[in-house]
Motif scaffolding. Structure first.
Motif, short mmCIF file in Angstrom:
data_model
loop_
_atom_site.label_atom_id
_atom_site.label_comp_id
_atom_site.label_asym_id
_atom_site.label_seq_id
_atom_site.Cartn_x
_atom_site.Cartn_y
_atom_site.Cartn_z
N UNK A 185 9.35 -10.63 -9.26
CA UNK A 185 9.29 -9.87 -8.01
C UNK A 185 10.12 -8.61 -8.14
N UNK A 186 9.67 -7.54 -7.52
CA UNK A 186 10.45 -6.32 -7.41
C UNK A 186 10.36 -5.87 -5.95
N UNK A 187 11.50 -5.91 -5.22
CA UNK A 187 12.83 -6.34 -5.66
C UNK A 187 12.90 -7.86 -5.84
N UNK A 193 20.18 -4.94 -1.92
CA UNK A 193 20.40 -3.50 -2.06
C UNK A 193 19.05 -2.80 -2.28
N UNK A 194 18.16 -2.92 -1.29
CA UNK A 194 16.79 -2.42 -1.42
C UNK A 194 16.61 -1.14 -0.62
N UNK A 195 15.97 -0.17 -1.22
CA UNK A 195 15.74 1.12 -0.57
C UNK A 195 14.69 0.99 0.54
N UNK A 196 14.86 1.83 1.58
CA UNK A 196 13.85 1.87 2.64
C UNK A 196 12.52 2.40 2.10
N UNK A 199 8.65 0.25 -2.93
CA UNK A 199 7.29 -0.28 -3.06
C UNK A 199 7.44 -1.64 -3.72
N UNK A 200 6.89 -2.66 -3.11
CA UNK A 200 7.12 -4.04 -3.52
C UNK A 200 6.05 -4.47 -4.53
N UNK A 201 6.46 -5.26 -5.49
CA UNK A 201 5.52 -5.73 -6.51
C UNK A 201 5.76 -7.18 -6.87
N UNK A 241 0.36 -7.73 -7.82
CA UNK A 241 0.13 -7.34 -6.44
C UNK A 241 1.13 -6.25 -6.06
N UNK A 242 0.64 -5.20 -5.45
CA UNK A 242 1.52 -4.12 -4.98
C UNK A 242 1.43 -4.05 -3.47
#
Length: 657
Positions: A185-187, A193-196, A199-201, A241-242
């Motif tokens: 997973x990203x993040x 500490x995730x940016x607003x 983009x999630x993956x 998946x994005x």
């Protein structure tokens, strides 16, 4: 297909990433004797019929047709198997499965038709194994794949007439009874500490069925169950998946991603569902941490005097002092996007132990050159001198020695660096002559081999003068000087333009016999200086306040109190954003601890941005001495020192917006 036959093929496309334009479809490099008229799939639709014709003289045998879909600069190819037979032969067609590759987890129906005559028997085979021999239509068979091991199988149909055998194209069947799993997973799960702008993956162990991956089956919610608008897409191989939020994520917030629901499960190509209880959470903080606690040496080695600037690429650079156990040296590090990396070796001009460095400053010139300056004790009386280095080819190289040196009863310290548009470097310093503090200034022209002393304006009523901040705009430099005024017996701030001209009157806002302390200066886009400083009442030092003003070309605007919500305010750091809004950071007490507060001015109003900065909790972990820069994207970056009860460390955070 038989020679001379025409057949319709039903084509479909899968639209992803919001794509809705029309698509043109045609055969690419069709073999001799095979033709098809191009067709279009209209915007917003997904199917079309491609009519393929085989001429009477087309060569019998199997071949592969390449179908190309084009929309603007985008294109995608797919393959279709084609078998050409001459009249009198038998043609074996697959009815089920219709696709070349089928993923299954249970029973699957196999069905073929025989055209061009009558077959005595049809055998359905899995690789070399005969699954069934059928002697009359319909040629169907239900294959229970639960009785075979998972893996890849190649099935074929063979029509037998006398001694002749007519075979179909092979179909590939992948037996898969294993549910897909999340591999990455990203993040990452529980990332704090995730940016607003993230983009999630998600990466999966195997391809997913694209029709099960939708904005309904993939949900994104913020705290309180507020659903976040999003775009969902699946990579071509089906394994990644994005998830793209339609707008910046709210901060601060805890985000929850659910992959599949009971009513709309996400499945692999065989229909095995992903675990519905797979909940993915992460935190979007008000401030993003740039690394963890920063030290040059392991252990409780105190960090002091942090100053941060941005290099020519917009990356933060920090300079600070820290002891190696015997001597306090200067350290410089640069943020590379993931971690802080040292720039060269620690800086120390004197080899002896105990020659402590202090009060460093760092400068990035208009040409991108990085300059560091600091003062260093000689261990002889009060003597200190200033040393200046330039970073070249991965190492620090000395710049010319300043023409002013300290002695056993004198010292030169507190260098403040700026650069003019011409490339000239200017340095202001604090000089103790044995009885009084003076401001001295020097200029190093591009290519010059020595510094030139500059005349510094002063008045008879000013004593004990210290340069606390410098800045520049075009050909002009501006210096904020903290001076003691004998006429009022208090300290105040004055601003010098090009060292020779005092702008307006002294800056002192308080009426409670207060004195001005540390000042910070920034320049707006028109070249006018803005100043912030803290004032300390003589009667109660905990009531120190932060004030702000700006130069109106003939006088200073009335000072504005900024720190109305905190006490024990000190060490303001001021910066100007490219959007014309100044940002101010300082250390102030907000129960239960000393924290770093950050405000931004919009119009005439100062507003708090983000939450107060505190890397550690508790009254024994105060935050002090912020340094402030504004990134190219307009987001403030703050560096400060904060103790854990034993020694202060450096922390750096960027506003998450």
């Amino acid at each position: 297909m038989f020679q001379g036959e025409t057949k319709d093929f039903q084509l479909s496309i899968v639209r992803t990433g919001g794509f809705a334009e029309s698509v043109n479809i045609s055969l690419l490099a069709a073999p001799a004797g095979v033709t098809a008229q191009p067709v279009s799939i209209a915007a917003g639709t997904t199917t079309a019929t491609l009519r393929v014709a085989v001429s009477t003289n087309a060569e019998p045998g199997s071949r592969t047709l390449t179908v190309r879909a084009v929309s603007g600069s985008l294109h995608h190819d797919a393959s279709i198997g084609l078998s050409v037979a001459k009249p009198g032969d038998l043609l074996v067609r697959w009815t089920a499965p219709g696709e070349a590759i089928r993923h299954v987890k249970g029973a699957m129906e196999l069905e073929v038709t025989v055209e061009g005559g009558t077959a005595e028997a049809v055998e359905l085979r899995s690789d070399e194994e005969v699954l069934v021999r059928l002697t009359a239509p319909p040629f169907t068979y239900s294959w229970d794949t639960t009785q075979v091991t998972e893996g890849e199988y190649h099935i074929s149909a063979h029509a037998i007439r006398g001694t002749q055998v007519f075979s179909s194209f092979e179909r590939t069947v992948i037996v898969d009874r294993t549910a897909p799993k999340v591999e990455a997973r990203v993040p990452v799960q529980h990332d704090g500490n995730v940016s607003v702008r993230a983009i999630l993956g998600v990466t999966f162990s195997e391809p997913l069925m694209s029709t099960t991956v939708t904005s309904s089956s993939v949900t994104l919610t913020a705290g309180g169950g507020v659903e976040i608008a999003r775009f969902v897409s699946l990579s071509e191989d089906g394994r990644r998946l994005t998830l793209t939020p339609a707008a910046p994520l709210p901060a601060p917030s805890t985000m929850i991603v659910r992959l599949g629901t009971n009513g709309q499960p996400i499945t692999d190509l065989a229909g095995n569902p992903l675990e519905v209880n797979d909940i993915w959470t992460f935190t979007v903080p008000a401030w993003l941490s740039l690394g963890s606690a920063i030290h040059a040496h392991p252990g409780a080695t105190p960090t002091e005097d942090v100053v941060m600037k941005l290099d020519s690429t917009g990356r933060p650079i920090m300079v600070w002092t820290e002891s190696d156990g015997t001597t306090k040296n200067v350290h410089v590090s640069q943020w590379n996007g993931a971690t802080w990396t040292p720039m060269g070796s620690p800086l120390s001009a004197l080899p002896a132990t105990g020659t402590d460095a202090s009060q460093p400053d760092i400068l990035v010139t208009p040409l991108g050159q990085i300059i560091a300056a600091w003062s260093e004790s000689t261990n002889t009386g009060v003597e200190k001198n200033i040393y200046v280095r330039a970073f070249k080819n991965g190492a620090w190289e000395p710049l010319p020695t300043l023409p002013l040196r300290g002695g056993s009863e004198t010292y030169v310290s507190a260098p403040r660096l700026t650069a003019l548009q011409s490339g000239a470097i200017q340095l202001s310093a604090e000089y103790f002559n044995g009885s009084n503090l003076e401001v001295r200034a020097f200029d190093l022209a591009p290519g010059a081999s020595s510094w030139t002393a500059l005349n510094v304006h002063t008045t008879a009523e000013q004593f004990s003068r210290r340069p606390t901040a410098v800045s520049s705009h075009g050909a002009n430099s501006f210096t904020a000087v903290n001076s003691y005024f004998g006429s009022i017996e208090r300290r105040a701030v004055v601003v010098l333009k090009n060292h020779a001209e005092q702008l307006g009157v002294r800056l002192l806002a308080g009426s409670e016999n207060s004195s001005a302390d540390h000042a910070s200066i920034a320049i707006n886009g028109e070249g006018a200086p803005l100043v912030a400083w803290n004032e300390v009442p003589a009667s109660n030092v905990t009531q120190s306040k932060i004030y702000f003003t700006q130069w109106l070309w003939s006088s200073w605007a009335s000072p504005v109190l900024v720190s109305s919500g905190s006490t024990s305010n000190t060490r303001p750091a001021l910066a100007m954003g490219e959007d014309g809004r100044p940002v101010l950071a300082w250390s102030g007490f907000v129960s239960p601890e000393q924290v770093i507060l950050v405000h931004r001015r919009t119009g005439d109003v100062w507003e708090s941005i983000g939450a107060p900065l505190s890397a550690r909790t508790g009254a024994s972990t105060p935050g002090h001495s912020p340094s402030l820069a504004i990134g190219r994207d307009g987001r403030p970056i703050v560096a400060w020192t904060e103790t854990d009860g034993t020694a202060p460390s450096i922390f750096v955070s960027q506003l998450n917006e």
